[in-house]
Design a protein around this motif. Structure first.
Motif, PDB file in Angstrom:
ATOM      1  N   HIS A  26     129.037  83.752 103.805  1.00  0.00           N
ATOM      2  CA  HIS A  26     129.566  84.709 103.856  1.00  0.00           C
ATOM      3  C   HIS A  26     129.296  85.971 103.993  1.00  0.00           C
ATOM      4  N   ALA A  27     129.216  85.752 105.881  1.00  0.00           N
ATOM      5  CA  ALA A  27     128.001  87.024 106.086  1.00  0.00           C
ATOM      6  C   ALA A  27     128.156  88.382 106.905  1.00  0.00           C
ATOM      7  N   THR A  28     128.053  89.003 106.451  1.00  0.00           N
ATOM      8  CA  THR A  28     128.293  90.306 106.585  1.00  0.00           C
ATOM      9  C   THR A  28     127.603  91.226 107.445  1.00  0.00           C
ATOM     10  N   ALA A  29     128.248  91.576 108.771  1.00  0.00           N
ATOM     11  CA  ALA A  29     127.466  92.217 110.034  1.00  0.00           C
ATOM     12  C   ALA A  29     127.172  93.516 110.069  1.00  0.00           C
ATOM     13  N   VAL A  30     126.413  94.280 109.511  1.00  0.00           N
ATOM     14  CA  VAL A  30     126.057  95.444 109.743  1.00  0.00           C
ATOM     15  C   VAL A  30     125.269  95.718 110.190  1.00  0.00           C
ATOM     16  N   VAL A  31     126.246  97.370 111.116  1.00  0.00           N
ATOM     17  CA  VAL A  31     125.839  97.859 112.274  1.00  0.00           C
ATOM     18  C   VAL A  31     126.227  99.409 111.973  1.00  0.00           C
ATOM     19  N   ARG A  32     125.134 100.063 113.023  1.00  0.00           N
ATOM     20  CA  ARG A  32     125.550 101.438 112.656  1.00  0.00           C
ATOM     21  C   ARG A  32     126.346 101.737 112.936  1.00  0.00           C
ATOM     22  N   ARG A  33     126.803 101.273 114.234  1.00  0.00           N
ATOM     23  CA  ARG A  33     127.746 101.857 115.464  1.00  0.00           C
ATOM     24  C   ARG A  33     128.700 101.249 115.245  1.00  0.00           C
ATOM     25  N   PRO A  34     130.418 101.386 115.359  1.00  0.00           N
ATOM     26  CA  PRO A  34     130.947 100.087 115.431  1.00  0.00           C
ATOM     27  C   PRO A  34     131.114  99.271 117.047  1.00  0.00           C
ATOM     28  N   ILE A  35     131.154  98.471 117.109  1.00  0.00           N
ATOM     29  CA  ILE A  35     130.528  97.516 117.973  1.00  0.00           C
ATOM     30  C   ILE A  35     132.189  96.490 118.182  1.00  0.00           C
ATOM     31  N   GLU A  36     132.129  95.642 116.618  1.00  0.00           N
ATOM     32  CA  GLU A  36     133.658  94.831 117.111  1.00  0.00           C
ATOM     33  C   GLU A  36     133.821  95.342 115.641  1.00  0.00           C
ATOM     34  N   SER A  37     135.351  94.092 115.214  1.00  0.00           N
ATOM     35  CA  SER A  37     136.248  94.747 114.220  1.00  0.00           C
ATOM     36  C   SER A  37     135.611  94.480 113.048  1.00  0.00           C
ATOM     37  N   ASP A  38     135.057  93.283 113.142  1.00  0.00           N
ATOM     38  CA  ASP A  38     134.513  92.497 111.318  1.00  0.00           C
ATOM     39  C   ASP A  38     133.308  93.365 111.175  1.00  0.00           C
ATOM     40  N   HIS A  39     133.188  94.152 112.014  1.00  0.00           N
ATOM     41  CA  HIS A  39     131.221  94.282 111.636  1.00  0.00           C
ATOM     42  C   HIS A  39     131.312  95.964 110.193  1.00  0.00           C
ATOM     43  N   VAL A  40     130.547  96.297 109.901  1.00  0.00           N
ATOM     44  CA  VAL A  40     130.752  97.553 108.184  1.00  0.00           C
ATOM     45  C   VAL A  40     130.337  97.912 109.019  1.00  0.00           C
ATOM     46  N   ILE A  41     129.908  99.431 108.799  1.00  0.00           N
ATOM     47  CA  ILE A  41     128.917 100.051 109.239  1.00  0.00           C
ATOM     48  C   ILE A  41     128.192 100.913 107.914  1.00  0.00           C
ATOM     49  N   ALA A  42     127.355 101.186 108.351  1.00  0.00           N
ATOM     50  CA  ALA A  42     125.755 101.131 107.567  1.00  0.00           C
ATOM     51  C   ALA A  42     124.617 102.285 108.013  1.00  0.00           C
ATOM     52  N   ASP A  43     124.333 102.799 107.551  1.00  0.00           N
ATOM     53  CA  ASP A  43     122.628 102.784 107.924  1.00  0.00           C
ATOM     54  C   ASP A  43     121.672 102.336 107.078  1.00  0.00           C
ATOM     55  N   ALA A  44     120.733 102.176 108.012  1.00  0.00           N
ATOM     56  CA  ALA A  44     119.572 101.879 107.447  1.00  0.00           C
ATOM     57  C   ALA A  44     118.089 102.734 106.572  1.00  0.00           C
ATOM     58  N   ASP A  46     119.814 104.622 104.789  1.00  0.00           N
ATOM     59  CA  ASP A  46     120.228 105.666 104.413  1.00  0.00           C
ATOM     60  C   ASP A  46     120.102 104.720 102.876  1.00  0.00           C
ATOM     61  N   ALA A  47     119.113 105.229 101.958  1.00  0.00           N
ATOM     62  CA  ALA A  47     118.631 103.968 100.369  1.00  0.00           C
ATOM     63  C   ALA A  47     120.422 103.777  99.930  1.00  0.00           C
ATOM     64  N   GLU A  48     121.343 104.498  99.945  1.00  0.00           N
ATOM     65  CA  GLU A  48     122.252 104.400  98.759  1.00  0.00           C
ATOM     66  C   GLU A  48     123.202 103.611  99.711  1.00  0.00           C
ATOM     67  N   ALA A  49     123.438 103.649 101.140  1.00  0.00           N
ATOM     68  CA  ALA A  49     124.260 102.709 101.298  1.00  0.00           C
ATOM     69  C   ALA A  49     123.874 101.195 101.406  1.00  0.00           C
ATOM     70  N   VAL A  50     122.314 101.040 101.752  1.00  0.00           N
ATOM     71  CA  VAL A  50     121.624 100.017 101.842  1.00  0.00           C
ATOM     72  C   VAL A  50     121.684  99.426  99.791  1.00  0.00           C
ATOM     73  N   GLY A  51     121.837 100.448  98.741  1.00  0.00           N
ATOM     74  CA  GLY A  51     121.248  99.712  97.730  1.00  0.00           C
ATOM     75  C   GLY A  51     122.696  99.670  97.587  1.00  0.00           C
ATOM     76  N   ARG A  52     123.853  99.965  97.697  1.00  0.00           N
ATOM     77  CA  ARG A  52     125.385  98.922  97.556  1.00  0.00           C
ATOM     78  C   ARG A  52     126.018  97.943  98.243  1.00  0.00           C
ATOM     79  N   LEU A  53     125.833  98.000  99.208  1.00  0.00           N
ATOM     80  CA  LEU A  53     125.243  96.453  99.866  1.00  0.00           C
ATOM     81  C   LEU A  53     124.962  94.763  99.336  1.00  0.00           C
TER      82      LEU A  53
END
Length: 205
Positions: A26-44, A46-53
């Motif tokens: 199960h590979a979660t593709a994480v990007v800063r800006r939306p590109i594809e529908s299966d991508h998750v948006i998060a900013d590297a 942002d330590a809290e966002a990284v922590g949740r991932l």
């Protein structure tokens, strides 16, 4: 296995996601800006966002590469990623640079060897070296710094590679190279069966 890949839109990151999914992870593709529908948006950064991932995955791959001219971002992003991973059980894999590898015939750092550098590349080379030093000073998060060889570009997947630690791997042809496709293969092998922790690893043909 659940694997999150920061920087999944990049050349290396996209190949790591593809390799992980081809193996049934199960590979979660994480990007800063939306590109594809299966991508998750998060900013590297942002330590809290990284922590949740990190808290919801077994492994986190940091494959974010700031653009040319914004090399100063390497440091705070690396620190943020480590801060996010630190309180979790996730293993961190950093897709770094070759700057911290030792050149076998001289023992010098690659970043100081003019055979492998160019003035135009030095801001990125120095930034990736600092990135490694930030990791090397981390004694809480379970990190692995994956250093590609000097020649690291998209290419064919040959299904073969050599593994090393802190020394640049040079082939019989005098070149230190690996396709991004085979780097992704090698990194997934390491994620599936870890051989090092809080250390550098490198791959090449």
């Amino acid at each position: 296995m659940k694997i999150a890949v920061l920087g999944a839109a990049g050349q290396a990151g996209s190949r790591i996601v593809a390799e992980a999914r081809s193996r049934g992870h199960h590979a979660t593709a994480v990007v800063r800006r939306p590109i594809e529908s299966d991508h998750v948006i998060a900013d590297a950064s942002d330590a809290e966002a990284v922590g949740r991932l990190a808290a919801s995955h077994d492994a986190l791959v940091h494959a974010v590469r700031p653009p040319f001219g914004r090399e100063a971002l390497y440091d705070p992003i690396m620190e943020s990623v480590l801060a996010g991973v630190r309180p979790t059980d996730a293993r961190l894999y950093v897709v770094g640079g070759a700057a911290a590898l030792r050149v076998p015939d001289t023992g010098d750092l690659l970043k100081d060897d003019p055979r492998y550098t160019h003035p135009d590349w030095m801001p990125t080379i120095e930034a990736s070296y600092r990135q490694y030093l930030i990791c090397a000073a981390e004694d809480r998060a379970a990190w692995t710094y994956a250093a590609p060889p000097a020649e690291f570009e998209p290419g064919k997947k040959l299904g073969a590679y050599r593994r090393g630690s802190g020394e640049l791997l040079v082939g019989s042809d005098g070149r230190a190279r690996l396709s991004m496709e085979d780097f992704a293969l090698a990194l997934l092998d390491e994620i599936e069966t870890p051989t090092v922790s809080r250390s550098m690893i490198t791959f090449a043909y």
